[in-house]
Design a protein around this motif. Structure first.
Motif: not given
Ligand SMILES: Nc1ncnc2c1ncn2[C@@H]1O[C@H](COP(=O)(O)OP(=O)(O)O)[C@@H](O)[C@H]1O
Ligand SMILES: C[C@@](O)(CCOP(=O)(O)O)CC(=O)O
Ligand SMILES: [Mg+2]
Length: 317
Positions: A292-317
């Motif tokens: 969604k537009e607002d991703r603040e809560e999501l990023l906080k939750e992912l930090k709490k879960i503890g993941v290895i890495g996060i990438y904003e997906c950019k499609m490769a042509n």
């Protein structure tokens, strides 16, 4: 020296089912594998930087290599080298196998469901055919790369190798790759996906694909996944698309290929975004979230879960 760069991929819908001929929808991702190739004095030397291994062989021995003699980690690259040299010699009139040095390294996290295997295989095929001055079209590259994944994994679909070779977004229908219908592509292009590298895998793609193929309820689960993809074609609303991602994740869980952390990340996507699902073979590795537009809560939750890495997906042509 020649340099080849090849993208990775995310499977939006249909992983595993696609190995059994059901549809899939996937997108090339701009995390890339690089191949740097140049003449060498007397041997074929492959520098697998990410595996911290160097493989050397004299050109005359390459065609008789026994892939099963190698460790699982080396199999994809060595099988790709052998396959492309055999193909160029047999079908593209390559007369002399000149020695070369090929250095391979990748931005893609390995064994994380983002198609690093298919990306390195396509990089090897393109680097070597390019080195010998022989142009392979996309169909040849895809079929060669697909045969390598199938030989190494035992079972595979053309999804990864086709998406990575063609770029953009593709659909796989009855094992054949096709460009995405224009309206669906335009809609999905308005979507923003987060790629979350959740955790180390406990099983390799080959094992995961094998285990799923033995599951007693495989057919009905794949049928359900096939229906989800039928519905994806009618969707023009992100909330709807997110719901279908959630349903796909729930069905994949039935194969036992999700994990506690993948489920937590998918749930975070369902709660703080439009939806979320594991992507690729599972067993750990990555998940994708439709933002969604607002991703603040999501990023906080992912930090709490503890993941290895996060990438904003950019499609490769
Ligand atoms: N850059 C690379 N260099 C050498 N081998 C690689 C590279 N990237 C991937 N591989 C091979 O592919 C394997 C990962 O493939 P796989 O298990 O299908 O996971 P995925 O395709 O989801 O990344 C690695 O264990 C290694 O054998
Ligand atoms: C599980 C599968 O559908 C995708 C495998 O993706 P990856 O190797 O985990 O990135 C297998 C295939 O399509 O070949
Ligand atoms: Mg793979």
């Amino acid at each position: 020296m020649n340099t080849i760069k090849t993208p990775s991929k995310i499977i939006l819908f249909g992983e595993h089912a696609v190995v059994d001929g059901y549809p899939a929808i996937s997108m090339a991702l701009d995390l890339k594998t690089t191949g740097e190739i140049e003449e060498n004095f007397d041997t074929i030397s492959i520098d697998l930087v990410d595996l911290n291994e160097i493989f050397e062989i004299t050109p005359e021995l390459i065609k008789n290599l026994e892939i099963s003699n190698f460790s699982p980690a080396l199999k994809y690259v060595i099988c790709a080298v052998k396959s492309v040299i055999f193909y160029l010699s047999e079908f593209k009139n390559l007369k002399e196998i000149k020695p070369f040095k090929l250095k391979l390294y990748s931005e893609i996290p390995l064994s994380c469901g983002l198609g690093s295997s298919a990306s390195v295989v396509v990089t090897v095929i393109r680097s070597i055919s390019n080195f010998y001055g022989i142009e392979l079209d996309n169909d040849e590259t895809i079929n060669l790369a697909y045969s390598v994944e199938k030989e190494v994994q035992g079972r595979a679909s053309v999804t990864d190798t086709a998406t990575i070779s063609l770029g953009g977004m593709i659909e796989i229908i009855n094992g054949k790759y096709k460009p995405m219908p224009k309206d669906l592509e335009e809609f999905i292009k308005t979507c923003k996906f987060l790629v979350v590298n959740v955790e180390e895998r406990t099983r390799k793609t080959a094992e995961l694909v094998h285990d799923v193929s033995k599951h007693p309820e495989k057919e009905q689960i794949f049928e359900e996944i096939g229906k989800i993809i039928q519905n994806v074609r009618q969707v023009t609303d992100k909330a709807e698309l997110g719901k279908l991602m959630n349903e796909n994740h729930e069905l994949l869980k039935k194969f036992g290929i999700s994990t506690e952390k993948l489920d937590l990340v998918a749930k975070a996507g369902q709660k703080y975004a439009y939806g979320g699902k594991l992507t690729g073979a599972g067993g750990g590795g990555s998940a994708i979230i439709l933002l969604k537009e607002d991703r603040e809560e999501l990023l906080k939750e992912l930090k709490k879960i503890g993941v290895i890495g996060i990438y904003e997906c950019k499609m490769a042509n």
